[in-house]
Design an enzyme around this catalytic site. Structure first.
Site, short mmCIF file in Angstrom:
data_model
loop_
_atom_site.label_atom_id
_atom_site.label_comp_id
_atom_site.label_asym_id
_atom_site.label_seq_id
_atom_site.Cartn_x
_atom_site.Cartn_y
_atom_site.Cartn_z
CE LYS A 236 34.01 41.20 44.21
NZ LYS A 236 33.15 42.38 43.94
NE ARG A 270 38.45 47.33 41.69
CZ ARG A 270 38.73 46.39 42.91
NH1 ARG A 270 37.91 45.38 43.10
NH2 ARG A 270 39.14 47.15 43.81
#
Length: 292
Positions: A236, A270
């Protein structure tokens, strides 16, 4: 914070998720491999639209130690375009059926904020984990539906929608507001009979880079809820912006962030890169084993 002192009263900590006859043990952190059946996801958009490519990728994830396969058909990256329910189901249903046929024992979580999509998937392939990035804010029927379905539910924190969540998000007290959000929603879910809730603090969902790192640093504040925690940090912007790299070269930073998340109490990672996340879990467990 008063709200976090009372939050643990809502649900008792449970290290086992139940999906019909399947059980998922979270006493050791579990890795969830990401499968995006989308053309526009921020990192792997378009790569998994071909069924044979998807199945080969999932086979590798399972071989590398994934305990969950998290599959979604709508991109929720900042600024992503909305997709209709019909289009989501058109993408998703063939993929989950192929996945269940090829790998009947794997635990599947479905990344959707729509209750009807969750219902249709369960009708087709049986029990799943419902991974709702909106925390019930984008579908007023989601909580009620989860209560009826009695499936494990990932409750994510978000501020705004995927279309506007990164438009200058502001908080007076980030940790207090995230805790308040979870406390209110866990209470509602509890009243509706939802027994298995996983918290996801929603890194990148209505948060600046600084917010994300504050949240990572204070992840252990969620322990008061006595609920499992899932963390999605994989490649991210908080990582690649901090390192001045790209998502494609942010794997090392992701591994560092995942390790810090484990130390803060994460139960599920995740990720796009299963092997490296599984290795982080193994190192973390070795360290934890030395603590008396």
């Amino acid at each position: 914070m008063l709200i976090t002192q009372s939050a643990g009263k809502f649900l008792k900590r449970n290290n086992t998720l139940h999906l019909g006859e399947k059980e998922l043990d979270l006493s050791i952190p579990v890795v969830a491999g990401i499968v995006n059946i989308t053309p526009d996801s921020f990192y792997d958009g378009g790569k998994m639209e071909d069924e044979s490519v998807m199945l080969k990728a999932v086979e590798q994830m399972i071989a590398e130690g994934a305990g969950i396969i998290d599959i979604g058909a709508v991109s929720t990256r900042p600024g992503s375009k909305p997709v209709s329910t019909k289009e989501e189901l058109t993408r998703l249903l063939p993929a989950v059926k192929a996945l269940r046929t090829a790998f009947p024992e794997i635990v599947i979580s479905v990344d959707t904020f729509r209750s009807w999509v969750a219902v249709r998937v369960i009708d087709e392939i049986g029990p799943i984990i419902i991974n709702d990035i909106s925390g019930g804010t984008l579908d007023s029927k989601m909580f009620e539906t989860v209560g009826k379905l009695q499936m494990p539910y990932i409750l994510s924190h978000i501020k705004g929608t995927p279309q506007n969540m990164q438009d200058n998000p502001e908080y007076e007290d980030l940790i207090k507001e995230v805790s308040q959000y979870f406390a209110e929603r866990v209470k509602k879910l509890n009243k509706l009979g939802v027994k298995e809730v996983i918290l996801d603090p929603g890194f990148g969902f209505g948060k600046t880079v600084d917010h994300n790192f504050e949240l990572l640093n204070r992840l252990d504040s969620l322990k008061v809820f006595q609920l499992p925690v899932m963390v999605g940090l994989s490649r991210k912007s908080m990582i690649w912006k901090a390192l001045d790299v790209t998502p494609e070269t942010a794997l090392n930073g992701t591994s560092v962030a995942n390790t810090l998340a484990l130390m803060g109490g994460a139960d599920i990672l995740r990720v796009h890169d299963v092997k490296e996340a599984v290795e982080a879990v193994k190192i973390f467990c070795e360290i934890k084993a030395t603590i008396i």
